[in-house]
Design an enzyme around this catalytic site. Structure first.
Site, mmCIF file in Angstrom:
data_model
loop_
_atom_site.group_PDB
_atom_site.id
_atom_site.type_symbol
_atom_site.label_atom_id
_atom_site.label_comp_id
_atom_site.label_asym_id
_atom_site.label_seq_id
_atom_site.Cartn_x
_atom_site.Cartn_y
_atom_site.Cartn_z
ATOM 1 N N SER A 165 3.886 3.183 1.429
ATOM 2 C CA SER A 165 4.010 2.279 2.570
ATOM 3 C C SER A 165 4.555 3.030 3.775
ATOM 4 O O SER A 165 5.246 4.054 3.632
ATOM 5 C CB SER A 165 4.966 1.134 2.227
ATOM 6 O OG SER A 165 5.345 0.397 3.374
ATOM 7 N N TYR A 191 13.884 -0.449 -0.550
ATOM 8 C CA TYR A 191 12.422 -0.476 -0.627
ATOM 9 C C TYR A 191 11.836 0.812 -0.055
ATOM 10 O O TYR A 191 10.926 1.409 -0.649
ATOM 11 C CB TYR A 191 11.877 -1.682 0.140
ATOM 12 C CG TYR A 191 10.364 -1.798 0.109
ATOM 13 C CD1 TYR A 191 9.699 -2.159 -1.052
ATOM 14 C CD2 TYR A 191 9.595 -1.540 1.253
ATOM 15 C CE1 TYR A 191 8.316 -2.273 -1.090
ATOM 16 C CE2 TYR A 191 8.217 -1.649 1.222
ATOM 17 C CZ TYR A 191 7.577 -2.012 0.056
ATOM 18 O OH TYR A 191 6.204 -2.111 0.023
#
Length: 323
Positions: A165, A191
């Site tokens: 990501s 994350y």
């Protein structure tokens, strides 16, 4: 020494998974897609089956997996995927999944992921996002290595796709406190660390396994509205809105989001070349670790592709999994 030009393809940010596989024959290819019951995962599986691949959906919720398989089966030319339970946070389900696999594996797509709104831990005490997004997929890939090697000899190469990501640009790997035992917990930082780990996995897996015919690449699918955001806090939603307003990303459809995964899975440019990070269906350009995300929304930070960091993370991670 002149820097190498990033690998490129004819596809763009607006390309879809169907466009990437158009004209590609995957008959006889055996693939696993983790998290294949929703979002980008189910679209990835659908595109693979439409091209003739035999797909296994590795999912935590098998009822949702069967519903996804039924939906895929209704698509033109698609083959119904097989559904098998896999909970990446629970090592007791990873090894049975691996042990039950028989024969070659040509394509492993580590697509599943979680986002938490606060600190959650596994039974081992590991931070949940790092444990799921990175450690679970590492355990799965290591367990399936021999099947991938068999697939590589069967089909002139096997591939692993690791879904990362843009969030990787927010954090490197904190080796002194991987699981937030001492530092204040920030779910966005956690994350981000897990997504950096996903990219580093591809670097080290390729170094270790390229001689077996196995290469791994990391992909950024881009901004796609999926169930991944269901646990966002107000702060996380505001941060996402601010990033969109700053031009860091433009929302894609699920079909567009799956395109970069499919490029890494089937494009000839990545058949025997791994350790790359792809964005918008191209290999991303490298930026310094202090680069601003808003200025380089399609770059990859050095800390996410650094071979020395990748090697260290692999060693630390496999030690954890063996404990």
């Amino acid at each position: 020494m002149t820097a190498r030009e990033p690998l490129s393809t004819s596809f763009t940010a607006s390309s879809t998974a169907d466009e990437v596989v158009r004209g590609v024959d995957l008959t006889g290819i055996r693939a696993i897609v983790t998290g294949g019951s929703s979002g980008i995962g189910v679209e990835t599986a659908r595109a693979l089956t439409a091209a003739g691949a035999q797909v296994t959906l590795a999912v935590r919720n098998t009822a949702a997996g069967e519903a996804a398989a039924e939906s895929i089966e209704r698509s033109p030319g698609a083959i119904r995927p097989r559904v098998v339970r896999l909970d990446l946070t629970d090592r007791t389900t990873v090894m049975p999944f691996v042990d039950a696999w028989s024969g070659p594996l040509h394509l492993l797509i580590n697509n599943a992921g979680v986002v938490t709104g606060g600190l959650e831990r596994t039974r081992e005490g590991w931070e949940l996002q790092f444990a799921t997004n990175h450690l679970g997929h590492l355990a799965l890939a290591v367990g399936l290595h021999d099947a991938l090697a068999l697939g590589a000899s069967d089909r002139d190469g096997a591939r692993i796709v690791s879904v990362s990501s843009t969030a990787h640009m927010r954090s490197g790997i904190d080796f002194d406190d991987l699981h937030f035992e001492r530092r204040s917990y920030d779910p966005q930082t956690a994350y981000a660390q897990s997504k950096t780990a996903n990219s580093l996995f591809a670097v080290e897996a390729t170094r270790l396994w390229a001689s077996d015919g196995i290469v791994a690449n990391a992909v950024n699918p881009g901004g796609v509205a999926t169930g991944l955001q269901r646990n966002f806090t107000v702060q996380q939603k505001q941060s996402l809105d601010a990033a969109e307003a700053a031009g860091v990303f433009t929302y894609k459809t699920v079909q567009q989001g799956a395109a970069t995964t499919m490029v890494a899975a089937v494009a000839p440019q990545f058949a025997h070349s791994g350790g790359h990070y792809l964005d918008d269906s191209q290999e991303a350009y490298t930026v310094p670790n202090d680069a601003d995300l808003a200025q380089h929304p399609h770059g990859v930070k050095q800390w996410a592709i650094d071979p020395a960091i990748a090697e260290r993370l692999w060693a630390v991670s496999t030690d954890l999994l063996r404990a």
